[in-house]
Motif scaffolding. Structure first.
Motif, PDB file in Angstrom:
ATOM      1  N   MET A  33       0.831  -1.203   0.000  1.00 36.80           N
ATOM      2  CA  MET A  33       0.000   0.000   0.000  1.00 36.80           C
ATOM      3  C   MET A  33       0.872   1.262   0.000  1.00 36.80           C
ATOM      4  N   MET A  34       1.966   1.263   0.759  1.00 43.94           N
ATOM      5  CA  MET A  34       2.874   2.414   0.770  1.00 43.94           C
ATOM      6  C   MET A  34       3.506   2.605  -0.609  1.00 43.94           C
ATOM      7  N   GLY A  35       3.888   1.508  -1.236  1.00 43.90           N
ATOM      8  CA  GLY A  35       4.459   1.594  -2.581  1.00 43.90           C
ATOM      9  C   GLY A  35       3.463   2.155  -3.578  1.00 43.90           C
ATOM     10  N   LEU A  36       2.214   1.713  -3.508  1.00 40.17           N
ATOM     11  CA  LEU A  36       1.173   2.243  -4.384  1.00 40.17           C
ATOM     12  C   LEU A  36       0.933   3.726  -4.134  1.00 40.17           C
ATOM     13  N   MET A  37       0.987   4.154  -2.884  1.00 36.91           N
ATOM     14  CA  MET A  37       0.801   5.574  -2.555  1.00 36.91           C
ATOM     15  C   MET A  37       1.939   6.416  -3.135  1.00 36.91           C
ATOM     16  N   VAL A  38       3.165   5.929  -3.039  1.00 37.47           N
ATOM     17  CA  VAL A  38       4.310   6.654  -3.598  1.00 37.47           C
ATOM     18  C   VAL A  38       4.165   6.777  -5.106  1.00 37.47           C
ATOM     19  N   ILE A  39       3.762   5.710  -5.764  1.00 35.13           N
ATOM     20  CA  ILE A  39       3.576   5.745  -7.218  1.00 35.13           C
ATOM     21  C   ILE A  39       2.461   6.718  -7.590  1.00 35.13           C
ATOM     22  N   PHE A  43       2.896  10.189  -9.980  1.00 34.12           N
ATOM     23  CA  PHE A  43       2.193  10.463 -11.232  1.00 34.12           C
ATOM     24  C   PHE A  43       1.136  11.555 -11.114  1.00 34.12           C
ATOM     25  N   LEU A  44       0.611  11.798  -9.921  1.00 35.98           N
ATOM     26  CA  LEU A  44      -0.420  12.826  -9.765  1.00 35.98           C
ATOM     27  C   LEU A  44       0.127  14.182  -9.353  1.00 35.98           C
ATOM     28  N   LEU A  45       1.247  14.228  -8.658  1.00 37.46           N
ATOM     29  CA  LEU A  45       1.760  15.497  -8.149  1.00 37.46           C
ATOM     30  C   LEU A  45       3.142  15.872  -8.685  1.00 37.46           C
TER      31      LEU A  45
END
Length: 113
Positions: A33-39, A43-45
């Motif tokens: 979940m942390m890895g997905l948040m970093v990704i 890409f969004l910010l």
């Protein structure tokens, strides 16, 4: 006959083992979940800001005499002269102001006018 509390205990135990072995168990892992948040943040910010910064740097590098500019302080003018680190902007007839290149907020090419 099975007592109700034993039936509920067996049902809950079976439910947790099924959830842990399925796809929901994979997304329940905090590291994934942390890895997905970093990704997502990248890409969004971060990535759009990098692209915008590169585009603005290219626009400032290609400044030419006659381009319309707006500075970060909101002053509108026409580029009169471009130096290595500064730009001389004609604000009105007889009024020239010298700005650092990073102080230019937006550029409108004279051809696009």
């Amino acid at each position: 006959m099975i007592p109700i509390h034993a039936f509920i205990a067996n049902f809950l135990a079976a439910d947790t083992t099924a959830a842990a072995s399925g796809p929901a168990g994979l997304l329940g892992n905090p590291m994934i979940m942390m890895g997905l948040m970093v990704i997502m943040f990248y890409f969004l910010l971060i990535r759009p800001q990098q692209v915008q910064r590169k585009e603005m740097a290219a626009r400032i590098a290609s400044l030419q005499t006659g381009d319309r500019v707006i500075t970060t302080s909101g002053i509108h003018g026409i580029v009169h002269n471009v130096k290595e680190h500064t730009v001389i902007v004609k604000v009105s007839e007889g009024t020239m102001l010298e700005f650092d290149k990073p102080a230019i907020a937006s550029v409108k090419k004279k051809d696009a006018a």
